[in-house]
Design an enzyme around this catalytic site. Structure first.
Site, PDB file in Angstrom:
ATOM      1  N   TYR A  73       0.848  -1.186   0.000  1.00 14.24           N
ATOM      2  CA  TYR A  73       0.000   0.000   0.000  1.00 14.24           C
ATOM      3  C   TYR A  73       0.883   1.235   0.000  1.00 14.24           C
ATOM      4  CZ  TYR A  73      -3.444   3.470   1.387  1.00 14.24           C
ATOM      5  OH  TYR A  73      -4.250   4.575   1.416  1.00 14.24           O
ATOM      6  N   MET A  75       1.143   4.677   0.937  1.00 13.68           N
ATOM      7  CA  MET A  75       0.451   5.632   1.807  1.00 13.68           C
ATOM      8  C   MET A  75       0.619   7.040   1.259  1.00 13.68           C
ATOM      9  SD  MET A  75       1.366   4.102   5.592  1.00 13.68           S
ATOM     10  CE  MET A  75       3.139   4.304   5.432  1.00 13.68           C
ATOM     11  N   HIS A 112      -4.823   5.088  -2.614  1.00 17.86           N
ATOM     12  CA  HIS A 112      -6.007   5.936  -2.766  1.00 17.86           C
ATOM     13  C   HIS A 112      -5.571   7.273  -3.348  1.00 17.86           C
ATOM     14  CE1 HIS A 112      -7.368   3.069   0.311  1.00 17.86           C
ATOM     15  NE2 HIS A 112      -8.567   3.273  -0.209  1.00 17.86           N
ATOM     16  N   ASN A 117      -7.653  14.494  -8.570  1.00 24.15           N
ATOM     17  CA  ASN A 117      -6.205  14.615  -8.726  1.00 24.15           C
ATOM     18  C   ASN A 117      -5.781  13.944 -10.036  1.00 24.15           C
ATOM     19  OD1 ASN A 117      -3.431  14.709  -8.534  1.00 24.15           O
ATOM     20  ND2 ASN A 117      -3.380  14.168  -6.361  1.00 24.15           N
ATOM     21  N   GLY A 119      -3.473  14.651 -12.184  1.00 24.89           N
ATOM     22  CA  GLY A 119      -2.031  14.458 -12.372  1.00 24.89           C
ATOM     23  C   GLY A 119      -1.554  13.156 -11.757  1.00 24.89           C
ATOM     24  N   ALA A 120      -2.003  12.859 -10.533  1.00 24.76           N
ATOM     25  CA  ALA A 120      -1.604  11.616  -9.869  1.00 24.76           C
ATOM     26  C   ALA A 120      -2.196  10.407 -10.590  1.00 24.76           C
ATOM     27  CB  ALA A 120      -2.039  11.630  -8.410  1.00 24.76           C
ATOM     28  N   ILE A 121      -3.455  10.510 -10.987  1.00 25.62           N
ATOM     29  CA  ILE A 121      -4.096   9.399 -11.684  1.00 25.62           C
ATOM     30  C   ILE A 121      -3.352   9.091 -12.979  1.00 25.62           C
ATOM     31  CG2 ILE A 121      -6.215   8.672 -12.872  1.00 25.62           C
ATOM     32  CD1 ILE A 121      -7.724  10.382 -10.666  1.00 25.62           C
ATOM     33  N   PHE A 123      -0.185   9.776 -13.620  1.00 26.03           N
ATOM     34  CA  PHE A 123       1.129   9.248 -13.245  1.00 26.03           C
ATOM     35  C   PHE A 123       1.043   7.744 -13.001  1.00 26.03           C
ATOM     36  CE2 PHE A 123       4.071   8.005  -9.828  1.00 26.03           C
ATOM     37  CZ  PHE A 123       5.294   8.365 -10.381  1.00 26.03           C
ATOM     38  N   TYR A 124       0.078   7.313 -12.199  1.00 25.65           N
ATOM     39  CA  TYR A 124      -0.017   5.898 -11.865  1.00 25.65           C
ATOM     40  C   TYR A 124      -0.480   5.054 -13.049  1.00 25.65           C
ATOM     41  CZ  TYR A 124       1.055   7.073  -7.090  1.00 25.65           C
ATOM     42  OH  TYR A 124       1.686   7.515  -5.967  1.00 25.65           O
ATOM     43  N   LYS A 125      -1.355   5.593 -13.891  1.00 27.07           N
ATOM     44  CA  LYS A 125      -1.783   4.853 -15.078  1.00 27.07           C
ATOM     45  C   LYS A 125      -0.604   4.595 -16.006  1.00 27.07           C
ATOM     46  CE  LYS A 125      -6.728   5.680 -15.330  1.00 27.07           C
ATOM     47  NZ  LYS A 125      -7.829   6.223 -16.138  1.00 27.07           N
TER      48      LYS A 125
END
Length: 187
Positions: A73, A75, A112, A117, A119-121, A123-125
């Site tokens: 996870y 955090m 989570h 957000n 930009g974060a979404i 980045f992770y995709k």
């Protein structure tokens, strides 16, 4: 042309206040004292990111063993705004990916992200994460309060002793954990 150096270093009792300050600036959420106690015991799962010897980011993870799975996870994984898009987040994420690969016994990585957000979404995709759920009212005292659960599924060790990862990753994940501090130089 100047050379920029990105290094990852351990979180210690001597620099934990830098992590606390960084988190208050980067994230809209306040983390309690237990979070920081756990981070001090996380070893390779908690790192500060230095850009030319200045703390500009951090990643903090824990191992989650719920739902009959062993998952990592995330955090927190964040970087000060002026230092984004310089590869710092990628270096932090690749460190975590190296940890997961060297361990070889994780089912997935998840986290989570506040639903707005983008930009974060994104980045992770880029690293093969998918939105697998949305938790309503996940956050308290911030708007929007809903969070997406992003997850990257992993495969177990194959017969050749290698771990294959699901999803496409544009990063080079063939490096192994080396030392407590890793250095990357970009020109």
């Amino acid at each position: 042309m100047t050379r920029s150096s990105i290094e990852l270093g351990d979180v210690t009792p001597h620099n934990i206040k830098q992590l606390k300050k960084l988190n208050t600036v980067v994230f809209p959420v306040s983390y309690n004292d237990k979070f920081y106690v756990d981070v001090l015991e996380a070893g390779e799962l908690a790192k500060l990111a230095y850009y030319n010897d200045i703390v500009v980011g951090a990643v903090c993870c824990r191992i989650d063993t719920t739902e009959n799975q062993r998952r990592l996870y995330i955090m927190t994984l964040g970087c000060l705004s002026p230092y984004r898009r310089l590869g710092i987040g990628t270096v932090m994420f690749e460190h975590i990916l190296d940890y997961v690969k060297s361990d070889g016994n994780f089912d997935s990585i998840f986290l989570h992200v506040q639903i707005n957000n983008d930009g974060a979404i994104e980045f992770y995709k880029k690293f093969g994460f998918e939105i697998v759920d949305t938790k309503e009212h996940y956050y308290k005292r911030i708007e929007p309060a809903d969070a997406h659960v992003l997850q990257k599924s992993l495969r177990r060790i194959n017969s050749l002793g290698n771990m294959s990862l699901h999803g496409n990753s544009s990063s080079n994940t063939n490096t192994s954990l080396r030392s407590k501090t890793r250095q990357y130089t970009f020109v």
